[in-house]
Design an enzyme around this catalytic site. Structure first.
Site: not given
Ligand code: ZN
Length: 273
Positions: A60, A116
């Site tokens: 991430h 997303h």
């Protein structure tokens, strides 16, 4: 048996807002701890089922979220960015299987927390050959390039459904039920992490029994197409030689998935400006 745990943060226990997964926000510190705990649960499950080695990729943001001081000492951690294989750093032919922890659905999915695709400001959609997919598909294809199957995913119900739709009957840990992009009914960490541990354990056991879907291998050459949000993003992405442009879509064809992946990342990096 050697396992790679590829992580993201949007599908971690309790996460429902961007603030919780963005460095600099007050809430972020809590959720990186929860991310570390979700990953530890998967590590525990893998070792309980007989894994010999576990490698973790912190996937991430800037790849610097997992609290290494709280990570299960039996694992090793790939962190920092950019690394050669990004969210899949650590993958090679020596890995027997990949687990996706904290994954999220592709952009535009209803009922999906923080849906997303790679970059929430830049990428509307991606296709691998003609398959509309998300980060899960890109990363599964990178694993497939090395002959490695994905065997489990944790995240919300939509992320888990998209992964099983693409890859087949892998183990899932649905640790929240999303009702919108920023709303979900979440299991508490104790319950969610037990579920992740059990799914990881079952995944490794099923792999050992030969009861897992095959690696996700695309027909080559591989065309990766990105639909960007604005035309200036496409202007920049198409500066890469040998790309093709159609409106806000830019595509690149590579002989195999590892270079398709780096080409994809280069296009998104340029597009972001
Ligand atoms: Zn993420």
């Amino acid at each position: 048996m050697k396992i790679l745990i590829a992580t993201d943060m949007e599908g971690i226990t309790g996460v429902t807002t961007w603030e919780q997964v963005t460095p600099g926000h007050a809430e972020y510190a809590r959720f990186r701890r929860l991310m570390t705990q979700d990953v530890n649960a998967a590590i525990r499950g893998a070792f309980d089922a007989g894994a010999d080695e576990v490698v973790v990729a912190d996937g991430h943001w800037n790849g610097s979220n997992i609290l290494i001081e709280e990570l299960d000492a039996r694992a090793r951690l790939n962190n920092g960015s950019p690394s050669p294989l990004s969210m899949m750093e650590g993958i090679d032919q020596s890995i027997d299987a990949v687990m996706f922890i904290g994954y999220h659905a592709r952009n535009g999915s209803p009922g999906a927390i923080l849906d997303h695709t790679w970059s929430s400001r830049t990428v509307a959609n991606i296709w691998l050959n003609d398959i509309l997919t998300g980060e899960y598909g890109l990363n599964a294809a990178v694993a497939g390039h090395f002959g490695v199957p994905v065997i489990m995913v944790s995240g919300d119900q939509t992320a888990c459904a998209q992964v099983t739709e693409l890859l087949g009957n892998v183990e899932t840990a649905v640790i929240k039920q999303a009702s919108g992009r920023f709303a979900a009914e979440c299991l508490t960490p104790t319950v969610a992490q037990e579920m992740i541990c059990v799914a990881a354990k079952r995944a490794v056991e099923r792999l050992a029994e030969g009861d897992m879907p095959n690696p996700f291998v695309l027909d080559m050459p591989i065309t990766v197409t990105i639909e960007l949000f604005t035309s200036d993003m496409a202007d920049r992405a198409s500066l890469i030689p040998f790309t093709k442009r159609e409106g806000t879509r830019v595509s690149l064809t590579a002989p195999e998935m590892s270079s398709a992946y780096t080409g994809f990342r280069a296009m998104v990096t340029l597009a972001a400006g």
